[in-house]
Design a protein around this motif. Structure first.
Motif, PDB file in Angstrom:
ATOM      1  N   SER A 236       5.172  -6.233  10.242  1.00 37.85           N
ATOM      2  CA  SER A 236       4.155  -7.356   9.834  1.00 37.85           C
ATOM      3  C   SER A 236       4.385  -8.218   8.839  1.00 37.85           C
ATOM      4  CB  SER A 236       2.823  -6.685  10.117  1.00 37.85           C
ATOM      5  OG  SER A 236       2.575  -6.020  11.294  1.00 37.85           O
ATOM      6  N   ILE A 237       4.689  -7.589   7.590  1.00 36.16           N
ATOM      7  CA  ILE A 237       4.626  -8.389   6.404  1.00 36.16           C
ATOM      8  C   ILE A 237       5.637  -9.655   6.467  1.00 36.16           C
ATOM      9  CG2 ILE A 237       5.290  -8.129   3.871  1.00 36.16           C
ATOM     10  CD1 ILE A 237       3.811  -5.235   3.946  1.00 36.16           C
ATOM     11  N   LYS A 238       6.804  -8.990   6.891  1.00 38.52           N
ATOM     12  CA  LYS A 238       8.101  -9.901   7.063  1.00 38.52           C
ATOM     13  C   LYS A 238       7.845 -11.009   7.821  1.00 38.52           C
ATOM     14  CE  LYS A 238      11.804  -6.420   6.014  1.00 38.52           C
ATOM     15  NZ  LYS A 238      12.975  -5.838   6.606  1.00 38.52           N
ATOM     16  N   ARG A 240       4.766 -12.357   8.716  1.00 39.04           N
ATOM     17  CA  ARG A 240       3.902 -13.446   8.255  1.00 39.04           C
ATOM     18  C   ARG A 240       4.448 -13.861   6.991  1.00 39.04           C
ATOM     19  NH1 ARG A 240      -1.341 -12.161   9.740  1.00 39.04           N
ATOM     20  NH2 ARG A 240      -2.224 -13.216   8.293  1.00 39.04           N
ATOM     21  N   HIS A 241       5.331 -13.472   6.216  1.00 39.46           N
ATOM     22  CA  HIS A 241       6.048 -14.190   5.505  1.00 39.46           C
ATOM     23  C   HIS A 241       6.974 -15.335   5.959  1.00 39.46           C
ATOM     24  CE1 HIS A 241       5.913 -11.198   1.853  1.00 39.46           C
ATOM     25  NE2 HIS A 241       4.673 -11.782   1.976  1.00 39.46           N
ATOM     26  N   ARG A 242       7.760 -15.060   6.941  1.00 42.52           N
ATOM     27  CA  ARG A 242       8.299 -15.964   7.704  1.00 42.52           C
ATOM     28  C   ARG A 242       7.571 -17.329   8.085  1.00 42.52           C
ATOM     29  NH1 ARG A 242      11.283 -11.534  10.109  1.00 42.52           N
ATOM     30  NH2 ARG A 242       9.920 -11.756  11.866  1.00 42.52           N
ATOM     31  N   ARG A 243       6.167 -16.837   8.412  1.00 43.28           N
ATOM     32  CA  ARG A 243       5.184 -17.932   8.915  1.00 43.28           C
ATOM     33  C   ARG A 243       4.406 -18.599   7.693  1.00 43.28           C
ATOM     34  NH1 ARG A 243       2.731 -14.652  14.243  1.00 43.28           N
ATOM     35  NH2 ARG A 243       5.016 -14.708  15.322  1.00 43.28           N
ATOM     36  N   LEU A 244       4.682 -18.276   6.553  1.00 46.05           N
ATOM     37  CA  LEU A 244       3.997 -18.478   5.290  1.00 46.05           C
ATOM     38  C   LEU A 244       2.891 -18.132   5.133  1.00 46.05           C
ATOM     39  CD1 LEU A 244       5.689 -22.026   4.876  1.00 46.05           C
ATOM     40  CD2 LEU A 244       6.333 -20.119   4.178  1.00 46.05           C
ATOM     41  N   LYS A 245       2.386 -17.095   5.936  1.00 42.73           N
ATOM     42  CA  LYS A 245       0.811 -16.610   5.799  1.00 42.73           C
ATOM     43  C   LYS A 245       0.759 -15.116   4.704  1.00 42.73           C
ATOM     44  CE  LYS A 245      -0.018 -17.537  10.753  1.00 42.73           C
ATOM     45  NZ  LYS A 245      -0.417 -17.109  11.947  1.00 42.73           N
ATOM     46  N   LYS A 246      -0.232 -15.073   4.587  1.00 41.88           N
ATOM     47  CA  LYS A 246      -0.680 -13.906   3.471  1.00 41.88           C
ATOM     48  C   LYS A 246      -0.601 -12.790   4.294  1.00 41.88           C
ATOM     49  CE  LYS A 246      -3.937 -17.004   0.316  1.00 41.88           C
ATOM     50  NZ  LYS A 246      -5.053 -16.871  -0.364  1.00 41.88           N
ATOM     51  N   TRP A 250      -1.840  -5.951   4.848  1.00 45.22           N
ATOM     52  CA  TRP A 250      -0.647  -5.379   5.108  1.00 45.22           C
ATOM     53  C   TRP A 250       0.117  -4.643   4.021  1.00 45.22           C
ATOM     54  CZ3 TRP A 250      -0.257  -3.958  10.272  1.00 45.22           C
ATOM     55  CH2 TRP A 250      -0.760  -4.877  11.176  1.00 45.22           C
ATOM     56  N   ILE A 251       0.315  -5.315   3.101  1.00 44.53           N
ATOM     57  CA  ILE A 251       1.199  -4.752   1.780  1.00 44.53           C
ATOM     58  C   ILE A 251       0.027  -3.784   1.188  1.00 44.53           C
ATOM     59  CG2 ILE A 251       1.619  -5.223  -0.595  1.00 44.53           C
ATOM     60  CD1 ILE A 251       2.206  -8.187   0.182  1.00 44.53           C
ATOM     61  N   SER A 252      -1.216  -3.854   1.340  1.00 48.79           N
ATOM     62  CA  SER A 252      -2.113  -2.695   0.404  1.00 48.79           C
ATOM     63  C   SER A 252      -1.927  -1.377   1.571  1.00 48.79           C
ATOM     64  CB  SER A 252      -3.474  -3.152   0.389  1.00 48.79           C
ATOM     65  OG  SER A 252      -4.278  -1.936   0.083  1.00 48.79           O
ATOM     66  N   ALA A 253      -2.110  -1.489   2.785  1.00 47.30           N
ATOM     67  CA  ALA A 253      -1.929  -0.579   3.683  1.00 47.30           C
ATOM     68  C   ALA A 253      -0.309   0.148   3.575  1.00 47.30           C
ATOM     69  CB  ALA A 253      -2.143  -1.016   5.177  1.00 47.30           C
ATOM     70  N   MET A 254       0.362  -0.623   3.360  1.00 48.40           N
ATOM     71  CA  MET A 254       1.894  -0.300   3.158  1.00 48.40           C
ATOM     72  C   MET A 254       2.066   0.516   1.998  1.00 48.40           C
ATOM     73  SD  MET A 254       5.716  -1.996   3.100  1.00 48.40           S
ATOM     74  CE  MET A 254       5.493  -2.219   1.357  1.00 48.40           C
ATOM     75  N   VAL A 255       1.664   0.152   0.982  1.00 44.65           N
ATOM     76  CA  VAL A 255       1.685   0.919  -0.289  1.00 44.65           C
ATOM     77  C   VAL A 255       1.019   2.191  -0.217  1.00 44.65           C
ATOM     78  CG1 VAL A 255       0.884   0.797  -2.662  1.00 44.65           C
ATOM     79  CG2 VAL A 255       1.762  -1.248  -1.606  1.00 44.65           C
ATOM     80  N   LYS A 256      -0.184   2.391   0.319  1.00 43.47           N
ATOM     81  CA  LYS A 256      -0.851   3.534   0.490  1.00 43.47           C
ATOM     82  C   LYS A 256      -0.272   4.680   1.332  1.00 43.47           C
ATOM     83  CE  LYS A 256      -5.588   1.658  -0.344  1.00 43.47           C
ATOM     84  NZ  LYS A 256      -6.912   1.287   0.328  1.00 43.47           N
ATOM     85  N   SER A 257       0.363   4.173   2.156  1.00 43.35           N
ATOM     86  CA  SER A 257       1.217   4.885   3.451  1.00 43.35           C
ATOM     87  C   SER A 257       2.073   5.532   2.681  1.00 43.35           C
ATOM     88  CB  SER A 257       1.562   4.150   4.616  1.00 43.35           C
ATOM     89  OG  SER A 257       0.324   3.643   5.491  1.00 43.35           O
ATOM     90  N   VAL A 258       3.151   4.790   1.661  1.00 36.81           N
ATOM     91  CA  VAL A 258       4.395   5.124   1.326  1.00 36.81           C
ATOM     92  C   VAL A 258       3.914   6.133   0.458  1.00 36.81           C
ATOM     93  CG1 VAL A 258       6.170   4.482  -0.172  1.00 36.81           C
ATOM     94  CG2 VAL A 258       5.613   2.880   1.652  1.00 36.81           C
ATOM     95  N   LYS A 259       2.671   5.779  -0.346  1.00 39.71           N
ATOM     96  CA  LYS A 259       2.424   6.924  -1.575  1.00 39.71           C
ATOM     97  C   LYS A 259       2.212   8.272  -0.988  1.00 39.71           C
ATOM     98  CE  LYS A 259      -0.631   6.977  -5.645  1.00 39.71           C
ATOM     99  NZ  LYS A 259      -1.576   6.385  -6.328  1.00 39.71           N
ATOM    100  N   ILE A 260       1.411   8.223   0.061  1.00 44.90           N
ATOM    101  CA  ILE A 260       0.935   9.466   0.635  1.00 44.90           C
ATOM    102  C   ILE A 260       2.169  10.356   1.354  1.00 44.90           C
ATOM    103  CG2 ILE A 260      -0.380  10.643   2.677  1.00 44.90           C
ATOM    104  CD1 ILE A 260      -2.390   8.254   2.150  1.00 44.90           C
ATOM    105  N   HIS A 261       2.881   9.193   2.126  1.00 42.19           N
ATOM    106  CA  HIS A 261       3.999  10.044   2.588  1.00 42.19           C
ATOM    107  C   HIS A 261       5.230  10.585   1.565  1.00 42.19           C
ATOM    108  CE1 HIS A 261       6.467  10.029   6.500  1.00 42.19           C
ATOM    109  NE2 HIS A 261       7.515  10.043   5.519  1.00 42.19           N
TER     110      HIS A 261
END
Length: 488
Positions: A236-238, A240-246, A250-261
């Motif tokens: 989703s981040i990739k 949205r970046h291609r569409r120049l959207k914030k 998604w970044i916050s959710a990914m960071v939390k998931s990676v940390k827990i995982h």
């Protein structure tokens, strides 16, 4: 492709593909670990694959019968008790007073005592028939999880066999608990298979061990969720970046998931590996050598028990020809007079499937019919002669071509009930009522079918036997690949 790149790819896509199966293993395992909590829960067979539908009285619906008069008999099995006749002309449920739930109504045996009273036993409770209603008998078992294995009678005495001990009542006075003494020359060795089985469930360390394994299962589900979340968030981040959207959320959710995982996966890696490896060893082909290897029980575990017959008792009958009780156990048949001598192993005895004995019926004074998934045998206890009547095993499969789930001398002068094919008789068996087709399966049994992969047989066919080995090995590699990534 570099080694690190391979492990990353495998961990990502292997984890995503296997996530569904890992979650099913975990949820079903938690249910299997706490059977007594789910005794009232059941699932209609109309929601299960076709091979779970009841046809021609299969799936253990009839294990045995007793005649209550010249015209009527009571049949019992995996879905309670039925009132019928000697030709199954009409069959009606006869469960008034029994605890609700398919697991509670799994009837082990039904006996008619010398005084005419009829008593039945489910997995957890025994009942006496009063009029048309079953009344619960107070057995005074140690705990609900000490399941009943069998019930029988001798004169005015009622004998209830649990998987651990024997309970005896004379004239329905309070029961006396009796633990079988250790036989002479008995080697208290246990199979490596049983040790791994207890380790896999956590039962090796009692209720604390079970709860710990439950936590490992719950955390494994968390790993599946966080791993999938990380993949979805990255995609989703990739996008949205291609569409120049914030993509802050998604970044916050990914960071939390990676940390827990990362933290959970690396901290408990050894326990994930032990649980998965031990489970993979409990089914073919790895289970075969483990059954043959015997070891001493691990000290201070549930297997290190003073009662050498703990969780081994399966059935009990009085044999007048030898004036002894015969007890079927997971270690074979023993004879004893209970109160005055130690059990003695019976060397000349029929083969019984590892799944347990399903038929223990008297033919005459010294001859019995013994039935299990290994077939049907005639056994003369006085001479030790054993004659195989039905069933042949093929290859390395422990199941014969006639998997005996029950037997009735009352129905058509002798009817065998195969677990898969149903009623086998020399006479045409009347068609079963349609409403019996979708009788419920207990939630615990459903979880067992899911956990072992048998429920996917309609998809995998013969490969379903190797379901645990294939998926277990793949899941082990997912955990190892995660560890490899962490170390690289």
């Amino acid at each position: 492709m570099s080694c690190k790149h391979f492990w990353r790819k495998y961990h990502k896509w292997g984890g995503i593909i296997l996530a569904f199966f890992m979650i099913m293993f975990c949820l079903s395992g938690i249910i299997l670990n706490h059977r007594s909590l789910f005794t009232h829960a059941e699932i209609s067979r109309k929601y299960l694959p076709e091979n779970y539908k009841i046809k021609n009285y299969n799936n253990g619906i009839i294990k045995g019968t007793i005649a209550i008069n010249k015209k009527q008999i009571l049949a019992y099995g995996s879905n309670g008790i039925w009132l019928t006749d000697h030709k199954l002309t009409n069959i009606e449920p006869f469960n008034n007073g029994l605890e609700k739930g398919a697991d509670n109504r799994h009837i082990c045996n039904l006996v008619k005592m010398h005084n005419g009273k009829i008593v039945c036993a489910g997995l957890y409770d025994a009942y006496m028939l009063t009029g048309n209603t079953w009344r619960k008998i107070n057995i005074q078992k140690k705990a609900h999880y000490d399941r009943i294995a069998d019930i029988t009678a001798k004169g005015d005495s009622l004998i209830i066999l649990t998987r651990n001990e024997i309970f005896i009542s004379e004239n329905f006075n309070p029961f006396t608990r009796y633990t079988l003494p250790t036989p002479d020359g008995y080697s208290n060795k246990v199979s490596l298979f049983k040790t791994l089985w207890q380790l896999h469930s956590g039962a090796l360390f009692g209720i604390a061990g079970r709860i710990f394994v439950d936590l490992i299962a719950g955390i494994t589900i968390l790993l599946c969720i966080t791993g999938i979340t990380e993949t979805v968030c990255k995609s989703s981040i990739k996008r949205r970046h291609r569409r120049l959207k914030k993509a802050k959320g998604w970044i916050s959710a990914m960071v939390k998931s990676v940390k827990i995982h990362y933290k959970v996966g690396t901290s408990l890696f050894v326990f994930f590996l032990i649980t998965t490896i031990s489970g993979t060893c409990l089914r073919p082909p790895l289970m075969v050598p483990l059954v043959l290897v015997k070891t001493s029980p691990l000290p201070l575990t549930s297997l290190d028990n003073r009662n050498v017959f703990f969780d081994k008792l399966r059935a009990i009958r009085w044999d007048e020809s030898i004036n002894k009780w015969i007890i079927s156990t997971s270690d074979g048949f023993y004879q004893t007079d209970l109160m005055n001598d130690k059990p003695q192993k019976m060397r000349n005895a029929p083969e019984v499937s590892p799944m347990g004995i399903n038929c223990f019926s008297h033919i005459n004074n010294d001859t019995w019919i013994i039935g299990s998934f290994s077939g049907l045998s005639e056994w003369n206890t006085k001479t030790g002669a054993v004659r195989q009547i039905m069933g042949k095993t093929t290859g390395h499969m422990p199941i014969a071509d006639v998997a005996v789930a029950g037997y009735s001398a009352d129905i058509y002068d002798g009817t065998v009930f195969d677990y898969f094919k149903g009623a086998l008789s020399k006479y045409p068996v009347r068609p079963m009522k349609k409403e019996m087709t979708y009788l419920p399966l207990s939630l615990w049994n459903t979880a067992l079918e899911v956990h072992t992969g048998r429920i996917f047989k309609f998809l995998l066919g013969p490969l379903s036997v190797l379901y645990i080995f294939i998926f277990g090995t793949a899941i082990i590699l997912v955990f190892i690949s995660g560890w490899k990534i962490h170390k690289m």
